[in-house]
Write an enzyme that holds these catalytic residues in place. Sequence first.
Site, PDB file in Angstrom:
ATOM      1  N   VAL A   1      48.173 -68.637  49.030  1.00  0.00           N
ATOM      2  CA  VAL A   1      48.237 -68.060  50.387  1.00  0.00           C
ATOM      3  C   VAL A   1      47.172 -68.730  51.243  1.00  0.00           C
ATOM      4  CG1 VAL A   1      48.114 -65.969  51.785  1.00  0.00           C
ATOM      5  CG2 VAL A   1      48.965 -65.842  49.425  1.00  0.00           C
TER       6      VAL A   1
ATOM      7  N   LEU B   1      42.169 -71.612  52.788  1.00  0.00           N
ATOM      8  CA  LEU B   1      41.476 -70.451  53.351  1.00  0.00           C
ATOM      9  C   LEU B   1      41.121 -69.437  52.253  1.00  0.00           C
ATOM     10  CD1 LEU B   1      43.637 -69.795  56.547  1.00  0.00           C
ATOM     11  CD2 LEU B   1      41.374 -70.862  56.431  1.00  0.00           C
TER      12      LEU B   1
ATOM     13  N   ASP C   1      59.236 -68.575  51.229  1.00  0.00           N
ATOM     14  CA  ASP C   1      57.857 -68.962  50.961  1.00  0.00           C
ATOM     15  C   ASP C   1      56.879 -67.937  51.540  1.00  0.00           C
ATOM     16  OD1 ASP C   1      56.049 -71.056  49.879  1.00  0.00           O
ATOM     17  OD2 ASP C   1      55.422 -71.231  51.955  1.00  0.00           O
TER      18      ASP C   1
ATOM     19  N   GLY D   1      48.885 -78.505  54.854  1.00  0.00           N
ATOM     20  CA  GLY D   1      48.383 -79.875  54.837  1.00  0.00           C
ATOM     21  C   GLY D   1      47.862 -80.244  53.466  1.00  0.00           C
TER      22      GLY D   1
ATOM     23  N   LYS E   1      54.218 -65.210  49.739  1.00  0.00           N
ATOM     24  CA  LYS E   1      52.799 -65.115  50.084  1.00  0.00           C
ATOM     25  C   LYS E   1      52.380 -63.680  50.389  1.00  0.00           C
ATOM     26  CE  LYS E   1      52.469 -69.849  51.901  1.00  0.00           C
ATOM     27  NZ  LYS E   1      52.286 -70.691  53.097  1.00  0.00           N
TER      28      LYS E   1
END
Length: 815
Positions: free
Chosen positions: A609, A613, A678, A797, A682
């Site tokens: 997730v 972060l 997706d 990314g 999460k």
Amino acid sequence: MKVLKFGGTSVANAQNIKLVLDIVNQKAKQDQLVVVVSALSKVTDLLQLAAAKAAANDESFREVVAEIEKKHLDTLKELIPVSEQSSLLSHVKRIINHLETLLDGCFLLGELSPRTADTILSFGELLSSFIIAQAYQQISKDAVYKESRELIKTDNNFGKAAVNFEVSNKLIQEYFGSNESKINIMPGFIAQTLDGITSTLGRGGSDYTAAIIAGAINAEQLEIWTDVNGMFTANPKIVKQAQPIATISYQEAMELSHFGAKVLYPPTIQPVLRKNIPILIKNTFEPEAEGTLISNQVSSKDTVVKGISHIDHISLLTLEGPGMIGVAGSSRRLFEVLSQEKINVIFITQASSEHSICIGILNSDADNAEAAINSAFEIEISQNKIDPCYVEKDLCIIALVGENMKNHQGLSGRMFSTLGKNNVNIRAIAQGASERNISTVINERDVKKALNTLHENFFEENTKQLNLFVMGVGNVGEKFIEQIHNQRKFLKDNLKINVRVIALSNSRKMIFDEDGISLKNWDAALSEGEPASIEEFIKKAKELNLRNSIFVDITANATVSEAYEKFLKESIAVVTCNKIACSSAYDNYKKLKSLSRQYNAPFLFETNVGAGLPIIDTVKNLIASGDKVHKIQAVLSGSLNFIFNNFDENNSFHDVVKEAGVQGFTEPDPKIDLSGIDVARKILILIRESGYEMDIDAIANESFLPAECLATTNNEDFFASLIKHAAHFEDIYKEALAKDSRLKYVAQFENGKASVGLQFIPKDHPFYNLEGKDNIVLFYTDRYVDQPLLIKGAGAGAAVTASGIFADVIRIGNI
């Protein structure tokens, strides 16, 4: 006077013997010397083989004898000038003929007695010492050859004879008292009974010969010359980071040698210990190296643990039962039985309840010991007072050794904790009253991992080696490997973490390197690897059995996620960005978490997730500190946020989705992102980590894709359907403009219900200004009621995802 002993590798061939001669020549300039030599390398093994073949009526023993003869003749020819070879070659051949005659006798009789075996084995030292003495006499005539059988007398216990020190010391002292030669060269290992029969002192007995001589003549020093730079903190063949020990006490050296440190034959120390004669262990091939000095000096500044040693091929025998409690003589009977069978007991431990006794012996003695013990306690076993002897084979004893260990608390706990963290099961424990060693019995297959783990903990400045098994080397995988390569030195210097990539796999190929794969050209190496197979990947990871192993899954593959259970059960940690496992059936999710705790193997999935972060970590900390999550609102797809931030009247939906894929923001199959599955995974993971039970089918998924787009089965058809339904997406965009809102794909959870779907976000909402590929999560909890806890940042990314995976690896390194 000094006594120098040279081992088999030091005199393996003519080239090595020349090094020995040079060392002796240099030493002889300052001291009178006694030089004791072993047989040429592997010759004792060849003699044993020839004897066994002869006794088994196998004519091929003659081929072994021919090999022994050639080895010695070739050595002599290289060391002695041609002009002086004739008589010496004849002498060697006469010795070989005598050997062959003995072997012919074994062949005819079809048996090999211990007495005959000793005589046959003595030929290795007799030949090597004769050749070396003749070679040194080419350098100096002030050297004599002396038969050690004339000086060292033993009992008739052939194979490992006991020395008669009273007689031997007198003979040695008389000889050296009248001998003024600068150098005396003698064979090691061999001796003679009082009635003149050849005996041997046991394998490794050349060290013992040298020590007997040194003790008898009060030598200034005993030097053991071998092929390593002294005694090491662990076996350097198994622990590559092992270091030579500069100084060590007699008692520490005895403990290490008893527990398998093969540099020194255990009985060697006793004759010199009585006289406080120091032992110096040196390397024939690096004579300038410091070596190890063994003496009675113990410094309080020395390291607490001096070394870690081990003995392979151990069996653990357990005798237990209520009939042993309070019954005097049970232990005596047990050890008397073993003594009668000439079985050496290496390890002993007994429960304080007297209910059981465990002993460690060699595997080769286990069957004989089991039968003898069961026979001796036959009556008690038949009356169910004692259980039949229980035998566990293929074990290993590992020992921590150090004179100063008794002055430090917590060493046992540190040792057991270190082994436990790497799933090394301890079968038995023993610690002597002197507290000079702590011994444990473990499975033999774990010895390499155990030795390296303990050595790392006690000797390597707390540097922790992490061994990574990486599956998936696409965009994220490449970045992950690049980050490891760039940060390895920093991690080692600053965090004391040494990261090695042991295995790499993509969907086609896989490679393994126990010493670590070079990260400079890993892609070229992988292209030449073996065919990829998840089953073989798991099998090889288990076989390597390395400490601090971590399986890193950088795929989106369901089959790979199903393998986590197998890794965790082997105490191999799992780090993954693959969301499938943690969003699978709730029972499977809980099982993986439970296995992680049970096998002490971290299971980390921070990048499931929010890429890099710290979202999951934050939730864990909230729950652990007693907070309770009531509501979650989140934009959790960096790819969808990028798509809807860039989709406008100038950029078609199809083109923006294509560009997201090019920049690595979507999965290889973009429908996984656009279908909402997706995001559903999460939010499900966050819900579960918040302490709620839920499965994926309980989450309402309000798809914005037309049914035809969802029904496609490949990327080509999917992108074609996006072009076909361009008007549908344009209508959604126009509706957002009309409402003065922005499009965001939102996941939310409240009151036990969860949903994911496209929403029109007004200007006053925290999600409105979410730019690029960023994610944002709002947690409403007992503590964060009016103003939610907000986490925001790049959520997609390759680089940020790789950094999140890397961070999880470092977390494990810091545990």
